[in-house]
Design a protein around this motif. Structure first.
Motif, PDB file in Angstrom:
ATOM      1  N   LYS A 206       0.829  -1.205   0.000  1.00 53.47           N
ATOM      2  CA  LYS A 206       0.000   0.000   0.000  1.00 53.47           C
ATOM      3  C   LYS A 206       0.863   1.255   0.000  1.00 53.47           C
ATOM      4  N   GLN A 207       1.978   1.230   0.761  1.00 53.67           N
ATOM      5  CA  GLN A 207       2.872   2.388   0.771  1.00 53.67           C
ATOM      6  C   GLN A 207       3.484   2.620  -0.603  1.00 53.67           C
TER       7      GLN A 207
ATOM      8  N   LYS B 218       2.148   1.791  -3.409  1.00 53.07           N
ATOM      9  CA  LYS B 218       1.067   2.262  -4.275  1.00 53.07           C
ATOM     10  C   LYS B 218       0.786   3.733  -4.051  1.00 53.07           C
ATOM     11  N   ARG B 219       0.791   4.170  -2.775  1.00 57.03           N
ATOM     12  CA  ARG B 219       0.577   5.587  -2.481  1.00 57.03           C
ATOM     13  C   ARG B 219       1.701   6.436  -3.074  1.00 57.03           C
TER      14      ARG B 219
ATOM     15  N   LYS C  39       1.206   6.674  -6.751  1.00 58.23           N
ATOM     16  CA  LYS C  39       0.056   7.539  -7.042  1.00 58.23           C
ATOM     17  C   LYS C  39       0.440   9.005  -6.907  1.00 58.23           C
ATOM     18  N   ALA C  40       1.193   9.354  -5.848  1.00 60.29           N
ATOM     19  CA  ALA C  40       1.617  10.738  -5.650  1.00 60.29           C
ATOM     20  C   ALA C  40       2.544  11.186  -6.774  1.00 60.29           C
TER      21      ALA C  40
ATOM     22  N   LEU D 181      -2.811   1.528 -10.345  1.00 61.43           N
ATOM     23  CA  LEU D 181      -3.620   2.591  -9.755  1.00 61.43           C
ATOM     24  C   LEU D 181      -5.077   2.504 -10.158  1.00 61.43           C
TER      25      LEU D 181
ATOM     26  N   ASP E  21     -11.384   5.217  -0.760  1.00 63.04           N
ATOM     27  CA  ASP E  21      -9.937   5.182  -0.593  1.00 63.04           C
ATOM     28  C   ASP E  21      -9.472   3.909   0.087  1.00 63.04           C
TER      29      ASP E  21
ATOM     30  N   GLU F 224      -8.874   0.523  -0.110  1.00 65.16           N
ATOM     31  CA  GLU F 224      -8.812  -0.464  -1.177  1.00 65.16           C
ATOM     32  C   GLU F 224      -9.020  -1.875  -0.649  1.00 65.16           C
TER      33      GLU F 224
END
Length: 453
Positions: free
Chosen positions: A28-29, A31-32, A35-36, A52, A141, A143
């Motif tokens: 998840k980290q 992926k974040r 995404k950023a 994403l 948000d 997921e």
């Protein structure tokens, strides 16, 4: 020799479970972070990374290629049962299964998100699941939660006017991001007309909250004030704009914002007014602690002289806070929306006393510590101050002491803002009718002399 010990089954399962959870968190980290990076520099990517994509996007891509439609012919159990005359009873009993709701989309392609807000900046009273709204494609948000709601098709609702009044209502339009990404709704997302209405409604709502319900008892009370503020803004601007869920959510956020703003401004005023000092000296720390305890004892801080306890509810700190918060200048809220503050409402005074007490509580240990000015912590404190003010008003009603205090707070605040108190015109300051008659005779004499000359 020492006996060999082997981990038990439960310990092994716990280890595996912890490792699985850790792997999920790391995924998840990553992926974040991706995404950023994609949102900040989309030009560096040929297309949006597939990781994403939400579940709804993947279902949409494959809905016509690998989707199998379940029919009665392919389900022998359903076919056999349907031959009976009695319809099958519903076996859905769990709470999560009963809440099968499809996300609603309005005619302007904005979604009304019925999931709870996960914004850490919002206060506890704003986390109402019916008021959480996000623009764009509506996927939660979180997921990891594969809810039934995500698998249901989106239902589009077109609101049609029921009468002529609704037909004259203008639906607000919201700007969309070019990349189609989701975002938190901001004032700048609205068109110019709706943005003007929203800004005015926010100012009106701030005044309504502090004068009528600084600590709302329920979300219904808070929402009612939000609707009243929106209608007032529409009347002031001369246009009727439909109130959308996005706008009402932005209004309700101002409840905690205005309390936080008041607490921030009262902290410096309270510190200098009573003489609290920030120091590592033991003597200063002891003095701060003793001062805070003496001010809290018997609510001495509400008196003009807290040592002798004289001049109840006449402390200058209340006036200073009102001046800074709502009457800083001619264009401040207390002047523009003066009808909400004239005379000074009792709930505003109770709110000021509650904020002062919160600032004093931060010095109870002798060293300044941060205490949040929330409804959970100080809602009951506010009610106690409000009850004391109401009892004081009742006991002193024959002398109108509290009424004079409220009028004085308002008049001094207007003077501080640079606006004098409203004056009443008497007969002595009016121009008499005789003066008008004299002007007419003077004009006639001037015309007669002009003809002779």
């Amino acid at each position: 020799m020492f006996p060999l010990t082997f981990p038990t089954v439960s310990e092994t399962q716990n280890t595996v479970r912890r490792q699985t959870t850790k792997d999920k968190q790391q995924e998840k980290q990553k992926k974040r972070a991706l995404k950023a990076t994609y949102q900040d520099n989309p030009d560096d990517f040929e297309k949006e990374p597939s990781v994403l994509h939400s579940d709804s996007d993947r279902d949409e891509d494959t809905m016509f290629s690998d989707h199998t439609l379940q029919t009665k012919l392919s389900n022998t159990k359903v076919l056999a049962f349907s031959m009976g005359k009695i319809p099958p009873a519903s076996r859905i009993t769990s709470g999560s299964a009963r809440q099968l709701k499809a996300p609603l989309f309005y005619s302007d392609n904005t979604k009304y998100d019925q999931s709870s807000s996960d914004d850490p900046d919002e206060s506890d009273e704003n986390n109402d699941p019916q008021l959480d709204f996000e623009a764009g494609a509506g996927q939660s948000d979180k997921e990891d939660n594969n809810s039934v709601e995500e698998q249901m098709p989106a239902t589009r609702v077109t609101k049609r006017p029921l009468d002529t009044e609704e037909a004259a209502t203008v639906a607000p339009k919201m700007k969309k991001h070019l990349d189609g990404s989701r975002h938190r709704v901001k004032v700048t997302d609205f068109d110019d007309v709706s943005k003007d209405i929203l800004i005015t409604a926010i100012s009106v709502f701030r005044c309504l909250i502090v004068t009528q319900a600084p600590f709302p008892e329920s979300i219904a009370v808070e929402t009612s004030l939000g609707k009243e503020a929106w209608n007032e803004a529409c009347q002031l601007r001369g246009i009727n704009i439909k109130l959308m869920p996005a706008a009402i959510k932005m209004l309700l956020k101002r409840t905690s914002h205005v309390r936080g703003e008041l607490k921030t401004k009262m902290w410096s005023l309270t510190r200098s007014f009573f003489g609290f000092r920030s120091s590592e000296s033991r003597e200063v720390i002891r003095r701060n602690r003793d001062l805070a305890e003496s001010l809290k004892e018997g609510l001495s801080f509400v008196f003009k002289d807290w040592t002798t306890k004289t001049g109840i509810y006449k402390t200058e700190l209340i006036q200073d806070g009102i001046n800074v918060m709502w009457f800083a200048n001619r264009s401040d809220e207390g002047i523009i929306y003066n009808k909400y503050f004239n005379p000074m409402p009792i709930k505003v005074i109770a709110l000021m006393l509650t904020a002062i007490e919160c600032c004093i509580d931060e010095w109870m240990q002798g060293v300044k510590e941060d205490i949040k000015f929330t409804a959970a912590a100080y809602g009951s404190v506010y009610n106690n101050h409000l009850d004391s003010l109401q009892r004081f008003d009742q006991r002193t009603a024959p002398y109108k002491l509290f009424e004079k205090i409220c009028d004085n707070l308002h008049d001094v605040a207007r003077f501080h803002a640079g606006v004098e108190a409203p004056t009443t015109f008497s007969d002595a300051s009016r121009i008499s009718d005789e003066a008008f008659e004299d002007a007419i005779r003077e004009h006639q004499l001037q015309e007669e002399s002009a003809r002779r000359g």
